[in-house]
Write an enzyme that holds these catalytic residues in place. Structure first.
Site, PDB file in Angstrom:
ATOM      1  NE  ARG A   1     -21.093  -0.869 -28.191  1.00 43.90           N
ATOM      2  CZ  ARG A   1     -21.164   0.198 -27.416  1.00 43.90           C
ATOM      3  NH1 ARG A   1     -20.070   0.900 -27.128  1.00 43.90           N
ATOM      4  NH2 ARG A   1     -22.321   0.562 -26.858  1.00 43.90           N
TER       5      ARG A   1
ATOM      6  CD  GLU B   1     -20.990   9.598 -27.309  1.00 41.61           C
ATOM      7  OE1 GLU B   1     -19.919   9.199 -26.813  1.00 41.61           O
ATOM      8  OE2 GLU B   1     -21.074  10.088 -28.448  1.00 41.61           O
TER       9      GLU B   1
ATOM     10  CB  THR C   1     -22.436   8.327 -22.021  1.00 42.66           C
ATOM     11  OG1 THR C   1     -23.477   8.213 -23.003  1.00 42.66           O
ATOM     12  CG2 THR C   1     -21.095   8.043 -22.677  1.00 42.66           C
TER      13      THR C   1
END
Length: 507
Positions: A15, A145, A177
């Protein structure tokens, strides 16, 4: 972190790793990597895709989930999903997965400026998405996030987790992130979360923008997080993610933590992903780079012979590697002797001195001397008759004309017999190899080795006398080996490497 603590490893090569610029895995490649990660490497979980990306991604997730279900591994397959009114959840259910890693906003700035919502509005959206997933039988992990920036003013983060800790969320995942953390604030932020919410499971997800991802993983684990995210070879967006190989070494050796991962399979998986991704592993990459278990200085090889004075806990055998001793201008007798021992060759002191002098001389000319080259160097230095070589390239001609395929004409002597051949190819070297192959297949009726890899190294500096080193990997009768050629001309260097290969298989 308690000594001997078990750390979960979540690999996100399929991913986050696929977000590396220029990397796109085919369906079969994704399935192959998933099988290796779970079946051989034994990582705890893998994140295989983002929902709604493409039809190809959907098909890949279906294939992986079908395989995992048959192996009773489906609960270890995770898919990134979004807060989108149930669209991602529906996609994941149809693909056959059972775990969603739900992407929420972990900083107030992202919540306000990207979503244009208040914290409470976003929390309400998350709760509805969790409810949809739960009704559909999907287990939920929650990404916060931009959490690393969010912790600079932690009130928003605390509001999120204070409310959502009572929802059916199995893991709260703390991503850096943008890769902005350092080992000190990583420890402080993670410790704050673990102390404030001791009943929750936290994962840490590092990015490598400041080359601190592995150090930050160390701090996060030391602070008490229970899960670490990483990728094979450190693939990932921008500067990439924390590399699995280095993460394992640091967790096992520096923190004495335990994981489920089988270290001896690391190199195999790394090489497979290198092949599929097209992203080369740097030679000096810790644990998996070509050079990291190679001693160059003669004093180090000498110390290794005297109770392993230059060894540390990173033994190459742990990771499916072997220790090597480089040959070049910094080599001493100890380096050379180590290579000779591997070849089963024993030389007296006078011969060793001559061989050492020649290797140093070649090193001064920038030539990389390999273990495979040693028998030839020894033969030359000790003035053995050149006829020990069973194959001699007597003559060859290469022609290149505009609008025509390059042509190679050669005459070669094999075991005293002379053969001639002509062929054309896509390049001059390709034509040369095809002419050789015709000799072997049509005249000798013998198999010709397969060329597996071809690399060219031009030393920096732009000098007119710079050498070109061609390294060719061959496969012959189930064995894989490399030969090297050195010349001012790339094609000449490749031909020299090819002749070394032919003499190697004939001896």
């Amino acid at each position: 972190m308690a000594a001997g603590m078990q750390i979960e490893i979540m690999d996100t090569t399929l991913r986050d790793g696929e977000q590396t610029s220029g990397v796109s895995f085919a369906v079969q490649e994704k399935l192959s990597i998933a099988r290796l990660l779970l079946d051989e490497l034994k990582v705890d979980r893998i994140e295989v895709a983002s929902a709604r990306v493409s039809d190809g991604e959907f098909h890949a997730v279906q294939r992986i989930c079908d395989w995992a279900r048959r192996r009773d591994l489906l609960s270890r397959i995770e898919v990134l999903g979004f807060i989108d009114g149930g669209v991602s959840i529906s996609w994941i259910v149809k693909a056959g997965a059972s775990v969603v890693n739900l992407l929420a906003k972990g900083s107030l700035r992202h919540c306000r400026e990207q979503l244009h919502k208040t914290p409470q509005e976003h929390i309400d959206d998350i709760r509805r998405e969790i409810e949809r997933a739960t009704r559909a039988g999907i287990e939920v992990n929650l990404y916060l996030e931009d959490w690393s920036n969010g912790m600079a003013d932690a009130g928003y983060v605390f509001q999120m987790v204070d409310t959502l800790q009572h929802e059916p969320v199995k893991r709260f995942m703390l991503p850096d992130t943008l890769g902005v953390l350092n080992p000190y604030n990583t420890y402080d932020y993670c410790r704050t979360m673990v102390t404030r919410y001791p009943q929750l499971h936290f994962d840490f997800h590092a990015h490598n923008d400041y080359d601190l991802s592995v150090a930050n993983v160390y701090s996060a684990a030391k602070a008490g997080v229970q899960g670490i995210h990483c990728t094979v070879n450190g693939l990932g967006e921008r500067a990439g993610n924390a590399p699995l190989s280095s993460v394992l070494a640091v967790l096992h050796d520096q923190l004495k933590a335990r994981t489920s991962v089988v270290e001896s399979k690391v190199n195999r998986v790394s090489r497979l992903v290198e092949s599929y991704s097209g992203v080369r592993i740097p030679a000096n990459k810790p644990v998996i780079g070509d050079n990291v278990f190679t001693q160059c200085a003669g004093v180090h090889a000498d110390g290794d012979s005297k109770n392993n004075l230059y060894y540390n806990d990173l033994l190459p055998e742990r990771f499916g590697r072997t220790r090597q001793y480089a040959l070049g201008k910094t080599s001493g007798k100890a380096n050379i002797r180590k290579n000779l021992e591997a070849l089963g060759i024993d030389l007296d002191e006078a011969s060793m001195r001559k061989v050492t002098e020649r290797i140093i001389e070649l090193g001064d000319k920038k030539e990389l001397v390999t273990q495979d080259d040693l028998p030839y160097i020894i033969s030359d230095v000790l003035k053995h008759d050149e006829q020990e070589h069973k194959i001699h390239l007597l003559n060859y001609s290469l022609s290149l004309a505009q609008g025509l395929h390059p042509v190679a004409i050669l005459k070669i002597e094999i075991n005293g017999e002379q053969y001639e051949s002509t062929s054309f190819g896509d390049g001059q070297y390709d034509a040369f190899v095809k002419a050789l192959r015709k000799v072997y297949k049509e005249q000798l009726q013998r198999p010709f080795p397969m060329l597996v890899d071809y690399t060219v190294d031009i030393p920096p500096g732009g000098r007119t006398d710079a050498f070109v080193q061609t390294v060719i990997t061959w496969e012959h009768q189930g064995q894989t080996f490399k030969t090297r050629g050195l010349d001012a001309d790339q094609t000449e260097a490749a031909i020299k490497a090819t002749m070394k290969m032919l003499n190697k298989i004939e001896n």
